[in-house]
Design an enzyme around this catalytic site. Structure first.
Site, PDB file in Angstrom:
ATOM      1  N   ARG A  15      14.846 -13.516 -28.262  1.00 56.36           N
ATOM      2  CA  ARG A  15      15.559 -12.314 -28.705  1.00 56.36           C
ATOM      3  C   ARG A  15      14.633 -11.119 -28.872  1.00 56.36           C
ATOM      4  O   ARG A  15      15.083 -10.022 -29.122  1.00 56.36           O
ATOM      5  CB  ARG A  15      16.296 -12.593 -30.027  1.00 56.36           C
ATOM      6  N   TYR A  16      13.330 -11.356 -28.833  1.00 59.32           N
ATOM      7  CA  TYR A  16      12.345 -10.287 -28.950  1.00 59.32           C
ATOM      8  C   TYR A  16      11.356 -10.476 -27.793  1.00 59.32           C
ATOM      9  O   TYR A  16      11.152 -11.595 -27.331  1.00 59.32           O
ATOM     10  CB  TYR A  16      11.576 -10.389 -30.273  1.00 59.32           C
TER      11      TYR A  16
ATOM     12  N   ARG B  37       8.438 -13.175 -28.457  1.00 59.36           N
ATOM     13  CA  ARG B  37       8.714 -14.380 -29.226  1.00 59.36           C
ATOM     14  C   ARG B  37       9.700 -15.297 -28.513  1.00 59.36           C
ATOM     15  O   ARG B  37      10.595 -14.811 -27.830  1.00 59.36           O
ATOM     16  CB  ARG B  37       9.323 -14.023 -30.591  1.00 59.36           C
TER      17      ARG B  37
ATOM     18  N   CYS C 281      18.545 -32.983 -39.231  1.00 58.26           N
ATOM     19  CA  CYS C 281      18.001 -32.432 -40.485  1.00 58.26           C
ATOM     20  C   CYS C 281      18.076 -33.509 -41.565  1.00 58.26           C
ATOM     21  O   CYS C 281      18.904 -34.414 -41.483  1.00 58.26           O
ATOM     22  CB  CYS C 281      18.820 -31.246 -40.961  1.00 58.26           C
TER      23      CYS C 281
ATOM     24  N   CYS D 175      23.025 -28.502 -44.737  1.00 60.33           N
ATOM     25  CA  CYS D 175      23.264 -27.449 -45.726  1.00 60.33           C
ATOM     26  C   CYS D 175      24.600 -26.808 -45.380  1.00 60.33           C
ATOM     27  O   CYS D 175      24.831 -26.417 -44.235  1.00 60.33           O
ATOM     28  CB  CYS D 175      22.145 -26.417 -45.672  1.00 60.33           C
TER      29      CYS D 175
ATOM     30  N   CYS E 192      24.777 -23.532 -43.394  1.00 55.54           N
ATOM     31  CA  CYS E 192      23.908 -23.468 -42.212  1.00 55.54           C
ATOM     32  C   CYS E 192      24.449 -22.518 -41.134  1.00 55.54           C
ATOM     33  O   CYS E 192      25.602 -22.611 -40.725  1.00 55.54           O
ATOM     34  CB  CYS E 192      23.748 -24.859 -41.619  1.00 55.54           C
TER      35      CYS E 192
ATOM     36  N   ARG F 231      23.485 -22.651 -38.112  1.00 61.58           N
ATOM     37  CA  ARG F 231      23.603 -23.426 -36.867  1.00 61.58           C
ATOM     38  C   ARG F 231      24.509 -24.633 -37.057  1.00 61.58           C
ATOM     39  O   ARG F 231      24.295 -25.693 -36.464  1.00 61.58           O
ATOM     40  CB  ARG F 231      22.221 -23.846 -36.394  1.00 61.58           C
TER      41      ARG F 231
ATOM     42  N   ASP G 276      24.272 -15.212 -42.903  1.00 61.51           N
ATOM     43  CA  ASP G 276      24.700 -14.830 -41.549  1.00 61.51           C
ATOM     44  C   ASP G 276      26.222 -14.902 -41.403  1.00 61.51           C
ATOM     45  O   ASP G 276      26.899 -15.607 -42.159  1.00 61.51           O
ATOM     46  CB  ASP G 276      24.063 -15.764 -40.507  1.00 61.51           C
TER      47      ASP G 276
ATOM     48  N   ASP H  28      20.210 -10.536 -40.364  1.00 61.65           N
ATOM     49  CA  ASP H  28      20.021 -10.889 -38.959  1.00 61.65           C
ATOM     50  C   ASP H  28      21.317 -10.484 -38.266  1.00 61.65           C
ATOM     51  O   ASP H  28      22.369 -11.103 -38.482  1.00 61.65           O
ATOM     52  CB  ASP H  28      19.757 -12.400 -38.824  1.00 61.65           C
TER      53      ASP H  28
ATOM     54  N   LYS I 103      16.661  -8.623 -36.521  1.00 56.51           N
ATOM     55  CA  LYS I 103      16.620  -8.436 -37.978  1.00 56.51           C
ATOM     56  C   LYS I 103      16.444  -6.960 -38.307  1.00 56.51           C
ATOM     57  O   LYS I 103      15.746  -6.235 -37.600  1.00 56.51           O
ATOM     58  CB  LYS I 103      15.462  -9.221 -38.577  1.00 56.51           C
TER      59      LYS I 103
HETATM   60  S1  SF4 Z   1      19.915 -24.758 -42.946  1.00 57.51           S
HETATM   61 FE1  SF4 Z   1      20.795 -25.839 -41.168  1.00 57.51          FE
HETATM   62  S2  SF4 Z   1      19.068 -26.182 -39.785  1.00 57.51           S
HETATM   63 FE2  SF4 Z   1      18.216 -25.682 -41.808  1.00 57.51          FE
HETATM   64  S3  SF4 Z   1      17.871 -27.671 -42.816  1.00 57.51           S
HETATM   65 FE3  SF4 Z   1      19.893 -26.936 -43.444  1.00 57.51          FE
HETATM   66  S4  SF4 Z   1      21.326 -27.857 -41.978  1.00 57.51           S
HETATM   67 FE4  SF4 Z   1      19.278 -28.010 -41.090  1.00 57.51          FE
END
Ligand code: SF4
Length: 411
Positions: A154-155, A158, A167, A171, A174, A176, A335, A372, A379
């Site tokens: 995206r940059y 990078r 993971c 979370c 998340c 993603r 996000d 972001d 960002k």
């Molecule tokens: S925020 Fe998403 S990618 Fe990061 S540890 Fe938690 S579940 Fe995994």
């Protein structure tokens, strides 16, 4: 006309009346009460289900990984669940399912009152099923900015590599969530192919090994990626993204991993702590071990409704991070990821946190407050001089001068 940007009004024109967007963030009088973390150990807090587990087993990465809580029945042995939580665990069982390490779930015992910073981050609720028009499955435009087999660029200088979709914990906020735990895992060969493409691309100077959680890979896989990148003359910076110092800090009790990281130092480790209740003895030790292995550690907190809106929580967390050699690096506005609307806060909340921190901590303890931007537009620092607003639409100037509209939360 861009030169006038610095003078752009930060007020929202509501007809006859001009309503300040940023408001005047009053620097609160410095309180005399010290804000600090109460030391805790997840082993001491472990639920009765694991009463007979030895300290050695609890400190083992393999034991923690194998005993992750992934079903409603497992979780009911640890904490009562609301009807909403039970329904959500069932609803997400085949998509972004429940998954939390024993270390992290043990911290539920620290919660009291109306605040649930641990519970909200690890136990699903039906609020995640709410579909909101302005939110997206791919909020950062990672598919649009696809690079090689497993990367995003995206940059100009990078590239980010999706090394895994696994993971230690899923979370609930998340970004993603459409990938983590759901998509087919990238093979090691496909990840290495992307790294080879990066090594052949002299435009790239800075590489993020991300995921999922890059430390969920085997030591051999981590060794292969770091070895290849470090041998590449045009790569200046190698970053590794992991939430394990917070969610499964026992990963750092592995000498082979630490020796691997030390061999390719400096590795810049980006981690994520969001609340002082996560500041356990185990996590402090993990940060210290990473530091001894030559890693440079930065924390990327996410601002989450019902988790960390209180400025004092950020002050306590950041003091603890600094004590353990981890620099508060970013405070992210949540996000625009579909399924996370209930976590979103007004931008103003972050301004109040930043004002609180500015008056109490040195610059070392003050993160960049950033958004972001959707669709991979990059960002932007959230600072009053860079923002103006029409109704609930905020306009940003991004890193390469494009004007981008962004939906704020109604207050
Ligand atoms: S925020 Fe998403 S990618 Fe990061 S540890 Fe938690 S579940 Fe995994």
């Amino acid at each position: 006309m861009h030169s006038s940007w610095a003078n752009t009004s930060i007020s929202m024109d509501t007809g006859s009346e001009t309503k300040p967007l940023i408001g005047k963030v009053e620097a609160a009088a410095l309180d005399r009460q010290p804000v600090c973390v109460v030391p805790s150990s997840s082993y001491d807090l472990r639920p009765s289900k694991w009463r007979d587990v030895s300290a050695e087993a609890w400190a083992s990465y393999d034991w923690q990984w194998q005993n992750r809580v992934m079903t409603c029945d497992d979780l009911l042995e640890i904490t009562p669940l609301s009807e909403d939580e039970r329904r959500a665990i069932e609803t997400f069982s085949r998509t972004f399912s429940l998954c939390v390490s024993p270390h992290y779930v043990a911290l539920l015992r620290l919660e009291s009152g109306d605040s649930h910073p641990i519970r909200r981050q690890c136990i699903p609720t039906m609020a995640e099923t709410e579909v909101i028009d302005c939110l997206m499955d791919d909020p950062l435009g990672e598919a649009r900015h696809h690079y090689s087999g497993c990367g995003t660029r995206r940059y100009p200088d990078r590239a980010l590599v999706y090394t895994t979709h696994a993971c230690a914990m899923r979370c609930r906020h998340c970004t993603r969530r459409c990938k983590v735990g759901r998509m087919e895992q990238p093979t090691h060969a496909s990840v290495m192919k992307t790294i080879d493409d990066i090594c052949a691309d002299t435009r790239i100077r800075d590489v993020l090994l991300s995921g999922g959680d890059a430390l969920s890979l085997s030591n051999d896989e981590i060794e292969a990626m770091l070895g290849r990148l470090r041998a590449c003359p045009h790569i200046d910076v190698i970053r590794l993204c992991t939430r394990m110092p917070c969610t499964l800090p026992q990963r750092m009790n592995d000498d082979v991993l630490l020796q691997t990281l030390a061999r390719y130092a400096p590795i810049y480790v980006n981690t994520q702590f969001n609340h002082p209740l996560e500041a356990t003895d185990e996590s402090a030790k993990a940060l210290q071990l990473l530091r001894k292995a030559g890693c440079v550690i930065g924390n990327q907190s996410v601002l989450l409704r019902g988790v960390n809106e209180n400025p004092k929580d950020h002050e306590a967390l950041n003091r603890w991070l600094l004590r353990n050699g981890c620099r508060p690096y970013y405070l992210f506005l949540c996000d625009v990821a579909q399924g996370t609307y209930h976590f979103r806060t007004p931008i103003q909340t972050g301004f109040e946190i930043m004002a609180h921190l500015r008056g109490r901590l040195s610059g070392l303890g003050i993160p960049h407050y950033v958004v972001d931007l959707p669709d991979g537009m990059g960002k932007v620092d959230l600072a009053p001089g860079l923002v103006h607003c029409d109704s609930n639409i905020v306009h940003f100037r991004n890193w390469f001068g494009a004007d981008v509209s962004y939906p704020d939360v109604f207050v």
